[in-house]
Design a protein around this motif. Structure first.
Motif, PDB file in Angstrom:
ATOM      1  N   ALA A   1      10.189  -1.277   1.273  1.00 15.98           N
ATOM      2  CA  ALA A   1      10.245  -0.082   2.115  1.00 15.98           C
ATOM      3  C   ALA A   1       8.839   0.252   2.597  1.00 15.98           C
ATOM      4  N   VAL A   2       8.764   1.173   3.558  1.00 20.41           N
ATOM      5  CA  VAL A   2       7.469   1.662   4.016  1.00 20.41           C
ATOM      6  C   VAL A   2       7.395   3.159   3.766  1.00 20.41           C
ATOM      7  N   SER A   3       6.174   3.657   3.740  1.00 25.14           N
ATOM      8  CA  SER A   3       5.930   5.075   3.536  1.00 25.14           C
ATOM      9  C   SER A   3       4.835   5.531   4.490  1.00 25.14           C
ATOM     10  N   TYR A   4       4.921   6.788   4.902  1.00 25.23           N
ATOM     11  CA  TYR A   4       3.865   7.382   5.716  1.00 25.23           C
ATOM     12  C   TYR A   4       3.038   8.351   4.874  1.00 25.23           C
ATOM     13  N   GLY A   5       2.826   7.959   3.629  1.00 23.79           N
ATOM     14  CA  GLY A   5       2.073   8.780   2.701  1.00 23.79           C
ATOM     15  C   GLY A   5       2.989   9.462   1.706  1.00 23.79           C
ATOM     16  N   HIS A   6       2.451   9.841   0.581  1.00 25.70           N
ATOM     17  CA  HIS A   6       3.164  10.575  -0.463  1.00 25.70           C
ATOM     18  C   HIS A   6       4.249   9.745  -1.150  1.00 25.70           C
ATOM     19  N   GLY A   7       4.363   8.467  -0.816  1.00 23.07           N
ATOM     20  CA  GLY A   7       5.271   7.587  -1.523  1.00 23.07           C
ATOM     21  C   GLY A   7       6.735   7.702  -1.155  1.00 23.07           C
ATOM     22  N   GLN A   8       7.094   8.596  -0.248  1.00 19.71           N
ATOM     23  CA  GLN A   8       8.488   8.749   0.153  1.00 19.71           C
ATOM     24  C   GLN A   8       8.952   7.523   0.933  1.00 19.71           C
ATOM     25  N   LEU A   9      10.128   6.975   0.565  1.00 16.92           N
ATOM     26  CA  LEU A   9      10.665   5.801   1.247  1.00 16.92           C
ATOM     27  C   LEU A   9      11.188   6.222   2.620  1.00 16.92           C
ATOM     28  N   TYR A  10      10.534   5.738   3.669  1.00 15.12           N
ATOM     29  CA  TYR A  10      10.903   6.134   5.023  1.00 15.12           C
ATOM     30  C   TYR A  10      12.294   5.605   5.366  1.00 15.12           C
ATOM     31  N   GLY A  11      13.099   6.469   5.979  1.00 15.45           N
ATOM     32  CA  GLY A  11      14.434   6.075   6.406  1.00 15.45           C
ATOM     33  C   GLY A  11      15.517   6.351   5.388  1.00 15.45           C
ATOM     34  N   LEU A  12      15.133   6.712   4.156  1.00 13.34           N
ATOM     35  CA  LEU A  12      16.108   6.976   3.098  1.00 13.34           C
ATOM     36  C   LEU A  12      15.928   8.388   2.573  1.00 13.34           C
TER      37      LEU A  12
ATOM     38  N   THR B   1      -5.967   1.544   7.668  1.00 12.66           N
ATOM     39  CA  THR B   1      -6.264   0.767   8.867  1.00 12.66           C
ATOM     40  C   THR B   1      -5.168  -0.276   9.046  1.00 12.66           C
ATOM     41  N   LEU B   2      -5.040  -0.773  10.264  1.00 14.55           N
ATOM     42  CA  LEU B   2      -4.028  -1.799  10.505  1.00 14.55           C
ATOM     43  C   LEU B   2      -4.340  -3.055   9.704  1.00 14.55           C
ATOM     44  N   ASP B   3      -5.607  -3.383   9.553  1.00 19.89           N
ATOM     45  CA  ASP B   3      -5.986  -4.544   8.755  1.00 19.89           C
ATOM     46  C   ASP B   3      -5.566  -4.370   7.297  1.00 19.89           C
ATOM     47  N   GLN B   4      -5.717  -3.170   6.762  1.00 23.62           N
ATOM     48  CA  GLN B   4      -5.312  -2.927   5.381  1.00 23.62           C
ATOM     49  C   GLN B   4      -3.808  -3.103   5.204  1.00 23.62           C
ATOM     50  N   VAL B   5      -3.047  -2.555   6.141  1.00 23.01           N
ATOM     51  CA  VAL B   5      -1.587  -2.682   6.060  1.00 23.01           C
ATOM     52  C   VAL B   5      -1.183  -4.147   6.185  1.00 23.01           C
ATOM     53  N   SER B   6      -1.778  -4.846   7.148  1.00 25.50           N
ATOM     54  CA  SER B   6      -1.453  -6.262   7.336  1.00 25.50           C
ATOM     55  C   SER B   6      -1.790  -7.081   6.097  1.00 25.50           C
ATOM     56  N   ARG B   7      -2.913  -6.761   5.473  1.00 26.19           N
ATOM     57  CA  ARG B   7      -3.315  -7.496   4.273  1.00 26.19           C
ATOM     58  C   ARG B   7      -2.320  -7.277   3.134  1.00 26.19           C
ATOM     59  N   ARG B   8      -1.816  -6.059   3.018  1.00 21.18           N
ATOM     60  CA  ARG B   8      -0.841  -5.786   1.953  1.00 21.18           C
ATOM     61  C   ARG B   8       0.460  -6.544   2.182  1.00 21.18           C
ATOM     62  N   PHE B   9       0.915  -6.607   3.424  1.00 19.51           N
ATOM     63  CA  PHE B   9       2.123  -7.384   3.701  1.00 19.51           C
ATOM     64  C   PHE B   9       1.885  -8.862   3.429  1.00 19.51           C
ATOM     65  N   ALA B  10       0.696  -9.351   3.766  1.00 27.14           N
ATOM     66  CA  ALA B  10       0.378 -10.758   3.508  1.00 27.14           C
ATOM     67  C   ALA B  10       0.372 -11.047   2.009  1.00 27.14           C
ATOM     68  N   GLU B  11      -0.180 -10.126   1.228  1.00 30.03           N
ATOM     69  CA  GLU B  11      -0.209 -10.307  -0.231  1.00 30.03           C
ATOM     70  C   GLU B  11       1.202 -10.305  -0.808  1.00 30.03           C
ATOM     71  N   LEU B  12       2.035  -9.389  -0.317  1.00 31.61           N
ATOM     72  CA  LEU B  12       3.412  -9.342  -0.791  1.00 31.61           C
ATOM     73  C   LEU B  12       4.146 -10.623  -0.421  1.00 31.61           C
ATOM     74  N   ALA B  13       4.013 -11.053   0.828  1.00 32.83           N
ATOM     75  CA  ALA B  13       4.697 -12.274   1.270  1.00 32.83           C
ATOM     76  C   ALA B  13       4.245 -13.480   0.454  1.00 32.83           C
TER      77      ALA B  13
ATOM     78  N   VAL C   1       2.170   2.635   5.456  1.00 34.93           N
ATOM     79  CA  VAL C   1       1.785   2.306   6.834  1.00 34.93           C
ATOM     80  C   VAL C   1       1.254   3.536   7.563  1.00 34.93           C
ATOM     81  N   GLY C   2       0.911   4.578   6.812  1.00 32.56           N
ATOM     82  CA  GLY C   2       0.494   5.835   7.401  1.00 32.56           C
ATOM     83  C   GLY C   2      -0.880   5.790   8.026  1.00 32.56           C
TER      84      GLY C   2
END
Length: 293
Positions: free
Chosen positions: A93-104, A128-140, A123-124
């Motif tokens: 899931a993604v969050s815009y801060g505070h850990g809440q699962l967006y969309g649920l 930075t976009l680089d930070q978010v991209s790096r986290r998705f890369a690490e997860l993948a 993804v809030g």
């Protein structure tokens, strides 16, 4: 972190998700699922937010093979049984801060976490976009995805090109990012609140901010006020719930004598090098074209 028999990943809430073996049936928020696909992971299912409808929003799905990925729906149609119908062994899931699962909603998210490991990527605007991209890369990578050096080099090239073309106009072309609301109003993005727009600014693109006032991420203005920002380039929200800009009857920037170029913009961007390079390329094309007018 993985070994032969266990898998774990610490998400952006600081919570570890763990399983006896590496997950292979991933259910993901639509933005996360499309991003993971670019990193070599095919989710078995995706779900949307309250902005989405009965069909997946093609502006958000990227290159996902929708004939092979089960769309669970969005909004009020989402409950734990619907989300779990494909027997996922991990939810991303993604969050815009505070850990809440967006969309649920909160209760659905709570029950879901009681049934299956959940990873939340923030993804809030604080990231930075680089930070978010790096986290998705690490997860993948933890899920067995492969690194793609060509994707990274392509993004580097796209950044260099945009910086170069943006520098051809010392005064800068005026760029406005917006989401059409209806025939009377538009939502104008506050550029500093959007990671992908901050990247454009760092590369020399002149993003025009709406007036101060209500709205943290967006300023709601009439179309006359939007035209008064005198855009040379308009980044327009192409998500399904936004009104297509071509359907807006009033007012046109042309009435002020300007011929604004438009670039499709997804405010819920895929956070992969490939997707970001494509977006930068579209902006560079528009800047080149507008600079030559």
């Amino acid at each position: 972190m993985t070994d032969r028999s266990t898998w774990s990943f610490a998400d952006d809430r600081g919570r570890p998700a763990a399983a006896d073996r590496r997950p292979s049936r991933v259910l993901a928020y639509i933005q996360a699922g499309a991003t993971l696909w670019d990193h070599g992971i095919c989710p078995e299912g995706i779900f949307g937010s309250g902005h989405d409808g009965a069909e997946p929003d093609r502006a958000k799905t990227g290159a996902l093979p929708l004939d092979a990925v089960d769309y669970r729906g969005a909004g009020d149609g989402l409950d734990v049984e619907t989300l779990l119908r494909g027997a996922p062994d991990l939810v991303v899931a993604v969050s815009y801060g505070h850990g809440q699962l967006y969309g649920l909603d909160t209760e659905t998210a709570k029950y879901l976490e009681e049934r299956v490991p959940v990873v939340v990527i923030d993804v809030g605007q604080a990231r930075t976009l680089d930070q978010v991209s790096r986290r998705f890369a690490e997860l993948a990578q933890s899920l067995g995805g492969a690194r793609e050096p060509d994707a990274t080099s392509g993004l580097d090239a796209a950044r260099r090109r945009l910086r170069a073309v943006a520098g051809t106009r010392p005064e800068g072309l005026r760029v406005v990012a917006l989401s059409p609301a209806d025939q009377e109003q538009a939502y104008i993005a506050r550029p500093q609140m959007w990671p992908e727009l901050r990247v454009l600014a760092e590369l020399g693109v002149r993003l025009v901010s709406p007036p101060d006032g209500a709205g943290v991420n967006w300023a709601t203005v009439g179309w006359a006020d939007a035209a008064a920002l005198e855009p040379d380039i308009v980044l327009t929200d192409v998500r399904a719930h936004a009104v297509p800009l071509v359907e807006i009857a009033a007012p046109a920037w042309q009435e002020t004598g300007r011929r604004a170029r438009t670039v499709p913009w997804n405010p819920e961007p895929l956070c992969s090098p490939q997707a970001h390079a494509r977006f930068l390329g579209l902006v560079a094309d528009a800047v080149e074209g507008a600079a030559g007018d």
